[in-house]
Design a protein around this motif. Structure first.
Motif, PDB file in Angstrom:
ATOM      1  N   LEU A 119       0.826  -1.207   0.000  1.00  0.00           N
ATOM      2  CA  LEU A 119       0.000   0.000   0.000  1.00  0.00           C
ATOM      3  C   LEU A 119       0.862   1.260   0.000  1.00  0.00           C
ATOM      4  CD1 LEU A 119      -2.785   1.172  -0.040  1.00  0.00           C
ATOM      5  CD2 LEU A 119      -2.951   0.826   2.431  1.00  0.00           C
ATOM      6  N   SER A 120       2.035   1.193   0.619  1.00  0.00           N
ATOM      7  CA  SER A 120       2.974   2.316   0.573  1.00  0.00           C
ATOM      8  C   SER A 120       3.353   2.633  -0.869  1.00  0.00           C
ATOM      9  CB  SER A 120       4.237   1.988   1.376  1.00  0.00           C
ATOM     10  OG  SER A 120       5.251   2.948   1.148  1.00  0.00           O
ATOM     11  N   GLN A 121       3.595   1.596  -1.667  1.00  0.00           N
ATOM     12  CA  GLN A 121       3.945   1.807  -3.075  1.00  0.00           C
ATOM     13  C   GLN A 121       2.834   2.544  -3.801  1.00  0.00           C
ATOM     14  OE1 GLN A 121       5.244  -1.750  -5.116  1.00  0.00           O
ATOM     15  NE2 GLN A 121       4.625  -0.962  -7.104  1.00  0.00           N
ATOM     16  N   GLY A 125       3.076   6.536  -5.129  1.00  0.00           N
ATOM     17  CA  GLY A 125       2.850   6.817  -6.538  1.00  0.00           C
ATOM     18  C   GLY A 125       1.741   7.826  -6.755  1.00  0.00           C
ATOM     19  N   VAL A 126       0.652   7.693  -5.984  1.00  0.00           N
ATOM     20  CA  VAL A 126      -0.439   8.660  -6.079  1.00  0.00           C
ATOM     21  C   VAL A 126       0.034  10.038  -5.624  1.00  0.00           C
ATOM     22  CG1 VAL A 126      -2.707   9.288  -5.149  1.00  0.00           C
ATOM     23  CG2 VAL A 126      -2.255   6.928  -5.843  1.00  0.00           C
ATOM     24  N   GLY A 127       0.885  10.076  -4.595  1.00  0.00           N
ATOM     25  CA  GLY A 127       1.419  11.358  -4.132  1.00  0.00           C
ATOM     26  C   GLY A 127       2.195  12.085  -5.214  1.00  0.00           C
ATOM     27  N   GLU A 154       8.971  12.592  -2.853  1.00  0.00           N
ATOM     28  CA  GLU A 154       7.940  11.558  -2.946  1.00  0.00           C
ATOM     29  C   GLU A 154       8.282  10.561  -4.052  1.00  0.00           C
ATOM     30  OE1 GLU A 154       5.598  11.201  -0.841  1.00  0.00           O
ATOM     31  OE2 GLU A 154       5.111  13.148   0.025  1.00  0.00           O
ATOM     32  N   ALA A 155       8.828  11.049  -5.157  1.00  0.00           N
ATOM     33  CA  ALA A 155       9.221  10.155  -6.245  1.00  0.00           C
ATOM     34  C   ALA A 155      10.344   9.213  -5.818  1.00  0.00           C
ATOM     35  CB  ALA A 155       9.645  10.969  -7.465  1.00  0.00           C
ATOM     36  N   ARG A 156      11.284   9.710  -5.017  1.00  0.00           N
ATOM     37  CA  ARG A 156      12.346   8.838  -4.481  1.00  0.00           C
ATOM     38  C   ARG A 156      11.747   7.761  -3.587  1.00  0.00           C
ATOM     39  NH1 ARG A 156      17.593  11.506  -4.892  1.00  0.00           N
ATOM     40  NH2 ARG A 156      17.309  13.609  -5.724  1.00  0.00           N
ATOM     41  N   HIS A 157      10.784   8.172  -2.737  1.00  0.00           N
ATOM     42  CA  HIS A 157      10.102   7.186  -1.899  1.00  0.00           C
ATOM     43  C   HIS A 157       9.461   6.107  -2.770  1.00  0.00           C
ATOM     44  CE1 HIS A 157       9.244  10.464   1.405  1.00  0.00           C
ATOM     45  NE2 HIS A 157      10.526  10.149   1.323  1.00  0.00           N
ATOM     46  N   ALA A 158       8.689   6.545  -3.781  1.00  0.00           N
ATOM     47  CA  ALA A 158       7.948   5.611  -4.626  1.00  0.00           C
ATOM     48  C   ALA A 158       8.888   4.620  -5.318  1.00  0.00           C
ATOM     49  CB  ALA A 158       7.128   6.382  -5.660  1.00  0.00           C
ATOM     50  N   ALA A 159      10.006   5.120  -5.847  1.00  0.00           N
ATOM     51  CA  ALA A 159      10.949   4.258  -6.556  1.00  0.00           C
ATOM     52  C   ALA A 159      11.611   3.267  -5.607  1.00  0.00           C
ATOM     53  CB  ALA A 159      12.000   5.106  -7.263  1.00  0.00           C
ATOM     54  N   TRP A 160      11.945   3.715  -4.398  1.00  0.00           N
ATOM     55  CA  TRP A 160      12.599   2.832  -3.433  1.00  0.00           C
ATOM     56  C   TRP A 160      11.655   1.723  -2.976  1.00  0.00           C
ATOM     57  CZ3 TRP A 160      11.392   1.965   1.788  1.00  0.00           C
ATOM     58  CH2 TRP A 160      12.291   1.134   2.470  1.00  0.00           C
ATOM     59  N   VAL A 161      10.422   2.069  -2.645  1.00  0.00           N
ATOM     60  CA  VAL A 161       9.462   1.066  -2.181  1.00  0.00           C
ATOM     61  C   VAL A 161       9.163   0.067  -3.298  1.00  0.00           C
ATOM     62  CG1 VAL A 161       7.142   0.650  -1.294  1.00  0.00           C
ATOM     63  CG2 VAL A 161       8.426   2.629  -0.494  1.00  0.00           C
ATOM     64  N   ALA A 162       8.950   0.569  -4.519  1.00  0.00           N
ATOM     65  CA  ALA A 162       8.617  -0.324  -5.625  1.00  0.00           C
ATOM     66  C   ALA A 162       9.783  -1.232  -5.997  1.00  0.00           C
ATOM     67  CB  ALA A 162       8.191   0.494  -6.840  1.00  0.00           C
ATOM     68  N   GLY A 163      11.007  -0.682  -6.040  1.00  0.00           N
ATOM     69  CA  GLY A 163      12.155  -1.440  -6.508  1.00  0.00           C
ATOM     70  C   GLY A 163      12.785  -2.340  -5.458  1.00  0.00           C
ATOM     71  N   PRO A 164      13.647  -1.818  -4.585  1.00  0.00           N
ATOM     72  CA  PRO A 164      14.338  -2.661  -3.612  1.00  0.00           C
ATOM     73  C   PRO A 164      13.412  -3.422  -2.655  1.00  0.00           C
ATOM     74  CG  PRO A 164      15.400  -0.529  -3.783  1.00  0.00           C
ATOM     75  CD  PRO A 164      14.130  -0.430  -4.572  1.00  0.00           C
ATOM     76  N   VAL A 165      12.304  -2.810  -2.233  1.00  0.00           N
ATOM     77  CA  VAL A 165      11.447  -3.463  -1.231  1.00  0.00           C
ATOM     78  C   VAL A 165      10.492  -4.464  -1.880  1.00  0.00           C
ATOM     79  CG1 VAL A 165       9.737  -3.099   0.581  1.00  0.00           C
ATOM     80  CG2 VAL A 165      11.621  -1.481   0.314  1.00  0.00           C
ATOM     81  N   PRO A 170      10.526   0.397 -10.569  1.00  0.00           N
ATOM     82  CA  PRO A 170      10.701   1.660  -9.853  1.00  0.00           C
ATOM     83  C   PRO A 170      10.178   2.856 -10.626  1.00  0.00           C
ATOM     84  CG  PRO A 170      12.783   0.950 -10.784  1.00  0.00           C
ATOM     85  CD  PRO A 170      11.808  -0.155 -11.051  1.00  0.00           C
ATOM     86  N   TRP A 171       9.879   2.672 -11.905  1.00  0.00           N
ATOM     87  CA  TRP A 171       9.253   3.709 -12.736  1.00  0.00           C
ATOM     88  C   TRP A 171       8.478   2.994 -13.834  1.00  0.00           C
ATOM     89  CZ3 TRP A 171      14.697   3.703 -12.162  1.00  0.00           C
ATOM     90  CH2 TRP A 171      15.378   2.939 -13.120  1.00  0.00           C
TER      91      TRP A 171
END
Length: 297
Positions: A119-121, A125-127, A154-165, A170-171
């Protein structure tokens, strides 16, 4: 094939909660939207994100994260993201002063660290899409610079959560996808259970729910909308700076070959805005691998 949709994550909230969402007003005229409106809209979203992270970190320990299969360093990074969101709240509150909206109450449908990360991802992304879409309404150059600084974080957050986690894309495109104020509000309101009656109104409207059943790129999927006849209307898929319109025929549409998109139901095949959108917003995310092709798992 793994498919993530926002409506699936939000279903638990719909089943359990009666909503008292932020006060809204007519959103038909962009000329009525001023900087205070945009900052309060942003603050509404930042409150939601800040509460989302604080609640999960209070509920789940480091051992919970590790036992649920997340990396040993994940919780520490989420603590940093939580601090960022809190800082965004403080900054926007200070900018708005006595005009600042207040926090609402929230209900998030995570039950484990991994469902929280999923849900964080979505929320991050919505943010990003929210700030990208709202930028057009900001007239104060200092506010615009501040919004850009928040958006990039926010974009850094989105990429980190989607990719490494979460081991996903990530995009999705060369460009992020801007969303209208009402589209973002429709998504965010699903998690809001009540707000102070004294909060200022927002220039938004909420759309009925749109469901794309078991969607997959290049495949026909069933379309349904809450209280709306979708037949003969168009599903508008927003991906990057492009919009693809697909007519609903026999209750189905063929989903474009995008790794990530937002979808709304529109009465028009050329325009998807508050005047034409009849349902939405659905979020579609598909597992494209590092070669840019659809993954089978």
């Amino acid at each position: 094939m793994k498919t993530t949709t926002f409506s699936t994550l939000a279903a638990l909230v719909y089943a359990a909660t009666a909503f008292v969402t932020p006060q809204v007003r007519d959103s038909s005229s962009s000329s009525s939207i001023d900087d205070t409106d945009v900052l309060n809209y942003a603050l509404t979203l930042e409150y939601l994100e800040s509460n989302f992270y604080a609640g999960a970190l209070n509920n789940f320990t480091q051992d919970d994260f590790i036992n649920d299969g997340l990396p040993v360093w994940a919780r520490g990074r989420f603590e940093q993201i939580a601090a960022h969101e809190k800082a965004h709240v403080v900054l926007l509150n200070n900018a708005l002063g006595s005009n600042a909206t207040q926090a609402c109450t929230y209900d998030f449908p995570y039950t484990s660290p991994s469902s929280f990360a999923a849900l964080s991802q979505v929320l991050e992304g919505v943010g990003v899409s929210a700030y990208a879409g709202a930028a057009q309404y900001i007239t104060n150059s200092q506010y615009l610079t501040t919004a850009a600084a928040i958006l990039s974080t926010e974009a850094r957050h989105a990429a980190w959560v989607a990719g490494p986690v979460n081991k996903e894309n990530p995009w999705a495109n060369p460009f992020d996808t801007p969303l209208s104020l009402s589209s973002v509000y429709t998504l965010a309101a699903q998690f809001i259970t009540g707000c102070p009656s004294t909060n200022p109104s927002l220039p938004v409207k909420a759309f009925p729910a749109l469901i794309l059943d078991n969607a997959a790129p290049g495949q026909a999927t069933n379309v349904s909308a809450d209280g709306v006849n979708a037949e003969g209307q168009y599903v508008a898929f927003f991906s990057g700076l492009s919009t693809t319109f697909v007519e609903v025929q026999n209750g189905q549409v063929v989903v474009p070959n995008n790794s990530m998109s937002y979808a709304v139901l529109s009465s028009s095949n050329t325009t998807a805005d508050d005047s034409t959108i009849s349902a939405g917003v659905a979020i579609l995310s598909f597992p494209f691998n590092s070669n840019g092709t659809l993954s089978s798992s």
